[in-house]
Design an enzyme around this catalytic site. Sequence first.
Site, short mmCIF file in Angstrom:
data_model
loop_
_atom_site.label_atom_id
_atom_site.label_comp_id
_atom_site.label_asym_id
_atom_site.label_seq_id
_atom_site.Cartn_x
_atom_site.Cartn_y
_atom_site.Cartn_z
N GLY A 90 0.83 -1.20 0.00
CA GLY A 90 0.00 0.00 0.00
C GLY A 90 0.86 1.25 0.00
O GLY A 90 2.04 1.20 0.35
N HIS A 143 -2.06 6.18 7.98
CA HIS A 143 -1.20 7.14 7.26
C HIS A 143 -1.95 8.45 7.02
O HIS A 143 -1.39 9.53 7.19
CB HIS A 143 -0.78 6.58 5.90
N CYS A 191 6.63 -0.85 6.71
CA CYS A 191 6.09 0.32 6.02
C CYS A 191 7.16 0.86 5.08
O CYS A 191 8.34 0.94 5.44
CB CYS A 191 5.72 1.38 7.05
N LEU A 192 6.75 1.28 3.89
CA LEU A 192 7.70 1.81 2.91
C LEU A 192 8.38 3.09 3.39
O LEU A 192 9.44 3.45 2.89
CB LEU A 192 6.98 2.08 1.58
N GLN A 211 2.95 9.71 1.46
CA GLN A 211 4.22 9.00 1.22
C GLN A 211 4.87 9.41 -0.10
O GLN A 211 6.00 9.05 -0.37
CB GLN A 211 3.98 7.49 1.24
N HIS A 233 -3.70 0.14 8.06
CA HIS A 233 -2.38 0.78 7.93
C HIS A 233 -2.48 2.06 7.08
O HIS A 233 -1.92 3.10 7.45
CB HIS A 233 -1.41 -0.23 7.29
N GLU A 234 -3.23 1.99 5.99
CA GLU A 234 -3.33 3.16 5.09
C GLU A 234 -4.19 4.27 5.72
O GLU A 234 -3.85 5.45 5.60
CB GLU A 234 -3.88 2.76 3.72
CO CO Z 1 3.04 2.47 5.44
#
Ligand code: CO
Length: 174
Positions: A48, A144, A98-99, A53, A140-141
Amino acid sequence: MAVLRITKYGEPILRQKLKPVKYKDIAPRLPQLLADMEETCLAVRGVGLAANQIGLDLRLAIILLPDPKDENAKPTRYVIINPVILAKRGEKVEEEGCLSVPGLWADVARATDITVRYTDENGEEQVKRARGLLAKAFQHEVDHLDGKLFVDLVDPKLKPEVKKAIKQLRPKWD
Ligand code: CO
């Protein structure tokens, strides 16, 4: 299409509660934006990616759900605009990453079964029940979009360890 730079832990936009999206306003640039987000997410094998991000203040994220039976299959894409989690059921502690905190994995408790409402890429309102990895990805998203990161959710006892790990990882980030 373009692979964009992903913002990292410590950058202020990741801590911002993002602005609600007016679908009509974003519609003209949405296809290009989503193509770029998808390419960026795929390039780092992510599940995701939220708008902050890639540096944008928009309540919008994508989820690329892998096919559990075929890792080479094209993932299913969910575009979630202004999502709201309506209900959460069950709880499970699982490792998460997480990215925006690359290299770090930590156990986090998430609901196992959720109901979420959002606007999709066509401007249609959707109400969806999700379980397993998809439920985890939605949570998770949405976090964010509220300026929260998974590391906020780790057991308080493990936080010093997480801080130390981030300090060591940071020099490797772009
Ligand atoms: Co993330």
